[in-house]
Design a protein around this motif. Sequence first.
Motif, PDB file in Angstrom:
ATOM      1  N   PHE A 270       0.832  -1.199   0.000  1.00 57.02           N
ATOM      2  CA  PHE A 270       0.000   0.000   0.000  1.00 57.02           C
ATOM      3  C   PHE A 270       0.865   1.247   0.000  1.00 57.02           C
ATOM      4  O   PHE A 270       2.065   1.195   0.303  1.00 57.02           O
ATOM      5  N   ASP A 271       0.249   2.369  -0.371  1.00 57.37           N
ATOM      6  CA  ASP A 271       0.878   3.678  -0.255  1.00 57.37           C
ATOM      7  C   ASP A 271       0.241   4.412   0.921  1.00 57.37           C
ATOM      8  O   ASP A 271      -0.916   4.155   1.286  1.00 57.37           O
ATOM      9  N   LEU A 272       0.991   5.332   1.509  1.00 56.46           N
ATOM     10  CA  LEU A 272       0.486   6.119   2.632  1.00 56.46           C
ATOM     11  C   LEU A 272       0.601   7.604   2.304  1.00 56.46           C
ATOM     12  O   LEU A 272       1.657   8.073   1.877  1.00 56.46           O
ATOM     13  N   PHE A 273      -0.505   8.322   2.487  1.00 54.82           N
ATOM     14  CA  PHE A 273      -0.556   9.751   2.202  1.00 54.82           C
ATOM     15  C   PHE A 273      -0.791  10.533   3.493  1.00 54.82           C
ATOM     16  O   PHE A 273      -1.510  10.075   4.387  1.00 54.82           O
ATOM     17  N   GLN A 277       0.112  14.619   0.141  1.00 53.80           N
ATOM     18  CA  GLN A 277       1.508  14.223  -0.017  1.00 53.80           C
ATOM     19  C   GLN A 277       1.681  12.725   0.221  1.00 53.80           C
ATOM     20  O   GLN A 277       1.269  12.195   1.269  1.00 53.80           O
ATOM     21  N   LYS A 278       2.284  12.037  -0.730  1.00 60.43           N
ATOM     22  CA  LYS A 278       2.565  10.610  -0.567  1.00 60.43           C
ATOM     23  C   LYS A 278       3.842  10.464   0.259  1.00 60.43           C
ATOM     24  O   LYS A 278       4.925  10.850  -0.168  1.00 60.43           O
ATOM     25  N   ILE A 279       3.713   9.905   1.459  1.00 56.94           N
ATOM     26  CA  ILE A 279       4.874   9.803   2.351  1.00 56.94           C
ATOM     27  C   ILE A 279       5.415   8.381   2.440  1.00 56.94           C
ATOM     28  O   ILE A 279       6.507   8.155   2.942  1.00 56.94           O
ATOM     29  N   GLY A 280       4.646   7.414   1.963  1.00 62.95           N
ATOM     30  CA  GLY A 280       5.093   6.030   1.955  1.00 62.95           C
ATOM     31  C   GLY A 280       4.705   5.386   0.644  1.00 62.95           C
ATOM     32  O   GLY A 280       3.528   5.362   0.290  1.00 62.95           O
ATOM     33  N   LEU A 300       3.559   2.180  12.077  1.00 65.72           N
ATOM     34  CA  LEU A 300       4.385   3.256  11.505  1.00 65.72           C
ATOM     35  C   LEU A 300       4.203   4.561  12.272  1.00 65.72           C
ATOM     36  O   LEU A 300       5.182   5.250  12.604  1.00 65.72           O
ATOM     37  N   LEU A 301       2.950   4.915  12.554  1.00 59.37           N
ATOM     38  CA  LEU A 301       2.692   6.188  13.233  1.00 59.37           C
ATOM     39  C   LEU A 301       3.175   6.164  14.675  1.00 59.37           C
ATOM     40  O   LEU A 301       3.703   7.164  15.178  1.00 59.37           O
ATOM     41  N   GLY A 307       9.982   8.826  17.508  1.00 56.82           N
ATOM     42  CA  GLY A 307      11.124   9.547  16.964  1.00 56.82           C
ATOM     43  C   GLY A 307      11.841   8.860  15.821  1.00 56.82           C
ATOM     44  O   GLY A 307      12.883   9.361  15.358  1.00 56.82           O
ATOM     45  N   PHE A 308      11.320   7.734  15.335  1.00 56.69           N
ATOM     46  CA  PHE A 308      11.976   7.035  14.242  1.00 56.69           C
ATOM     47  C   PHE A 308      11.506   7.581  12.898  1.00 56.69           C
ATOM     48  O   PHE A 308      10.350   7.968  12.743  1.00 56.69           O
ATOM     49  N   GLY A 309      12.400   7.564  11.924  1.00 64.31           N
ATOM     50  CA  GLY A 309      12.060   8.026  10.590  1.00 64.31           C
ATOM     51  C   GLY A 309      11.274   6.978   9.818  1.00 64.31           C
ATOM     52  O   GLY A 309      11.400   5.770  10.079  1.00 64.31           O
ATOM     53  N   LEU A 310      10.486   7.441   8.877  1.00 60.98           N
ATOM     54  CA  LEU A 310       9.645   6.534   8.100  1.00 60.98           C
ATOM     55  C   LEU A 310      10.482   5.519   7.328  1.00 60.98           C
ATOM     56  O   LEU A 310      10.093   4.360   7.183  1.00 60.98           O
ATOM     57  N   GLN A 311      11.634   5.926   6.865  1.00 59.57           N
ATOM     58  CA  GLN A 311      12.488   5.014   6.095  1.00 59.57           C
ATOM     59  C   GLN A 311      12.959   3.845   6.955  1.00 59.57           C
ATOM     60  O   GLN A 311      12.939   2.691   6.520  1.00 59.57           O
ATOM     61  N   ASP A 312      13.385   4.137   8.188  1.00 59.29           N
ATOM     62  CA  ASP A 312      13.815   3.062   9.085  1.00 59.29           C
ATOM     63  C   ASP A 312      12.648   2.138   9.437  1.00 59.29           C
ATOM     64  O   ASP A 312      12.804   0.913   9.496  1.00 59.29           O
ATOM     65  N   LEU A 313      11.485   2.721   9.672  1.00 57.21           N
ATOM     66  CA  LEU A 313      10.313   1.921  10.023  1.00 57.21           C
ATOM     67  C   LEU A 313       9.868   1.062   8.854  1.00 57.21           C
ATOM     68  O   LEU A 313       9.499  -0.103   9.029  1.00 57.21           O
ATOM     69  N   GLN A 314       9.912   1.635   7.649  1.00 52.85           N
ATOM     70  CA  GLN A 314       9.522   0.893   6.460  1.00 52.85           C
ATOM     71  C   GLN A 314      10.422  -0.325   6.269  1.00 52.85           C
ATOM     72  O   GLN A 314       9.978  -1.391   5.838  1.00 52.85           O
TER      73      GLN A 314
END
Length: 475
Positions: A270-273, A277-280, A300-301, A307-314
């Motif tokens: 899936f994508d996350l907006f 803005q598409k953030i994932g 993710l949220l 404090g973790f970034g979306l890239q690390d969580l992804q």
Amino acid sequence: MLNLAAIHSVYFTGLKGVGMTALACIAKDFGMQVEGSDVEGTFVTDEALVKKDITCYIGFEPERIRQIKPDLLVYTVAHGGEENVEVKAALEAGVLVLSFAQALGLFFNSKNIGISVAGVGGKTTVSAWLATALEQLEQDPSYMVGVGQIKSLAFPGKFDLKGDIFVAEADEYKSSINDEHPKFYYQNPKIIIIPNLAHDHPDVYPSEVNTLTTFQKFVEKLPSDGTLVINLDCPLARKLIEQSDIKASILGYGFTHGDYLIKQNSVSSFDLFKGDQKIGVNLTISVQGQFNMANATAVLLAGQALGFGLQDLQAVLSKYEGLGRRLELIYEQDSTTLYDDYAHHPQEIQATLAALKNQFPNHRIVVAFQAHTYSRTKALLAEFASSFGDADHVVITDIFASAREKADPQTSGQSLADAIAKNHRDTRYLAGEKELLDYLQTQDLQDTVIVTMGAGDIYLWHEAIINLIKAQYGK
């Protein structure tokens, strides 16, 4: 406040319950001597207790408590609660006695950051998923997940002396027979996650209003620097936000509601907006279904709130491999598949069947549902009656009673089947395992998904079902 370090031995009355086993694992990690008791039978927690080398005695014996005389006895609302003979013996012997909710609260509140995952539907999955993500991010989390097995984690409960975070399921059921406080009353979280909210436990909460009031008090406990992560696709969750005075930040998400919107790409991506803005992009998970995309978003949220970034969580999102009894693939033979799911509330049933229909659009879906508790079946009968639309064939078994209730002669598997049959013409009542097997024996199981469903012991029927499938294929 009680000093956990002063407790060297703890005894669990009702040890094999999923929450109690997880808490026993936590106590052992803390360095306590742990043992307990329960009734005879096969439990989903047996393997975890053996692996953790925790002794479980069969039956409840007052003399055993007088001989062992632990520093602490923990009891569950089942098996008589405070009236259990072991609990009474402990009190007479001067042993400290706490309910499961009180004991969990002690461990939970000992950490700087407590994360409570609450609601009806999804809290076990989100708790396990977040604990897995935090392990992958090397945060040394402590956690309590009320389940027999977590595929991505060694045990359903853990206490890590190094980490600052405790993730726990936060149950709204009452703490004990004489303590009407919800179990999550004893948790003081920094973050609350609500993946879904619905009226449940009608024996404690007669109406939706009662449920809302209880959750309102809980979310209003959050500090101003705390966070509420909540699925706003759920109408009751939106009502909760509207009527509550929440000081914390609110991160709302969903497919159609909330600041964070999910767009499904496939059965597992899936994508996350955030707004427009598409953030994932192409977020990929190892479990399927729209409800799991929503659960992944909650993880993710919550991770971002920590404090973790979306890239690390992804990067760690796909490390979660699912739970035992949560849309779990049990067996597959050619075009016949057997799944198992813990769903016991109408909304959970709908979500699970929708996921299977999406994954297997050209297969027949045969669901065998074992309702859990007479009170829930009676109070939510109308909702149950309309929850099986994505199944092709519906089998309803006898109700699996809770250890905390008595049978209701006005409510039965037959009456539930009759109600469902008004909306779903291919519905039948089959009392138990033998009757289900006899029925499946008459069916051509090619291009068929069989799913056993419910919070009782229907999962124990799998071996016989597998043997039947093998026989059809001449294996």
